[in-house]
Write an enzyme that holds these catalytic residues in place. Structure first.
Site, short mmCIF file in Angstrom:
data_model
loop_
_atom_site.label_atom_id
_atom_site.label_comp_id
_atom_site.label_asym_id
_atom_site.label_seq_id
_atom_site.Cartn_x
_atom_site.Cartn_y
_atom_site.Cartn_z
N ASP A 13 -10.65 32.95 16.48
CA ASP A 13 -10.65 32.31 15.17
C ASP A 13 -11.80 32.88 14.36
O ASP A 13 -12.73 33.49 14.91
CB ASP A 13 -10.79 30.80 15.34
CG ASP A 13 -10.60 30.05 14.04
OD1 ASP A 13 -9.74 30.45 13.25
OD2 ASP A 13 -11.33 29.07 13.81
N ASP A 15 -13.42 31.18 11.03
CA ASP A 15 -14.38 30.15 10.58
C ASP A 15 -14.81 29.29 11.77
O ASP A 15 -13.98 28.78 12.52
CB ASP A 15 -13.75 29.26 9.51
CG ASP A 15 -13.50 30.01 8.21
OD1 ASP A 15 -14.45 30.62 7.71
OD2 ASP A 15 -12.36 30.01 7.73
#
Length: 259
Positions: A13, A15
């Protein structure tokens, strides 16, 4: 339990794992550099559909993180691929930004408000009452409802913002129709990403900061999962879920030596 095969491919991922509020998380640069030098297949994922992969490449580069365009996988790209597989050459009424509309244009979709095959809801900072009303009416008239991701809130420097999941709930309340969510935690997004880089779930790992999206999606796609504590999920939250990550680490810096 049999020993797991060595990790040959990585999905992570963005963020909360690589960056936080526009600032690189310590260890992110070293992790990405090691991935590039190793030649191992990898993808940086995001449920945010606002930006194109080229936009995100430029944004990350300004932060000092080098991620090639082909190594970025967004919910917008996953949505476009899903639609291209399901109904090639279709049409859609879209609420979203360039990341989503560009991905749909690239697969030859026609964007229209006249009897579209789909209503597609993505992320935008300017949800309008007029656009939502149009979406409700088109769905009531038979258009199929798709949403890029189920995230209810998104981050900003001023605090949380209502995101795709929240707006989708509004449309569902008005139409009685639930959308098909393509992004995490739908393992479809993960499997499509793995296919894009020629990777297999048995030898792949997912790194994320959220139990309810990243870890769940990785688990359901058959990958090893790493939860970092630099984002949404905190240590005291882990045991609240009926599933667990393969490993909990403080940050991406703790994963560098595993590449």
């Amino acid at each position: 339990m049999a020993d797991r095969k060595p990790i040959e491919s990585w999905l992570t991922d963005m963020d909360g794992v690589l960056i936080h509020e526009g600032v690189p998380i310590p260890g992110a640069d070293a992790f990405l550099k090691k991935l590039r030098e190793s030649g191992r297949p990898f993808l940086v994922l995001t449920n945010n559909s606002i930006y194109t992969a080229r936009d995100l490449h430029a944004r990350l580069r300004r932060m000092g993180l080098d991620v090639p365009v082909d190594n970025i996988w967004t919910s917008a790209l996953a949505t476009a691929q899903f639609l291209d597989d399901q109904r090639p050459g279709g049409s859609a009424y879209v609420i979203g930004e360039a990341g989503l509309t560009t991905a749909l244009h690239d697969i030859g979709y026609i964007l229209t408000d006249h009897e579209p095959d789909f209503v597609i809801l993505g992320e935008t900072r300017t949800y309008s009452f007029e656009a939502l009303t149009k979406a409700v009416r088109l769905i009531n008239d038979g258009a199929r409802f798709i949403a890029t991701n189920p995230d209810n809130v998104g981050p900003s420097t001023q605090g949380d913002l209502p995101a795709t999941g929240s707006v989708a709930a509004l449309i569902t309340a008005a139409t009685g129709k639930k959308p098909y969510f393509v992004g995490k935690p739908n393992p479809l997004m993960m499997r499509a990403g793995l296919n894009a880089i020629g990777a297999h779930s048995e030898t792949s790992a997912m790194i994320g900061d959220r139990m309810d999206t990243d870890v769940l999606a990785g688990l359901e796609a058959g990958m090893r999962t790493f939860l970092v504590l630099t984002g949404v999920t905190q240590p005291q939250d882990v045991d609240r879920y009926p599933f667990r990550p393969s490993q909990v680490v403080d940050s991406i810096a703790d994963v560098v030596d595993l590449v």
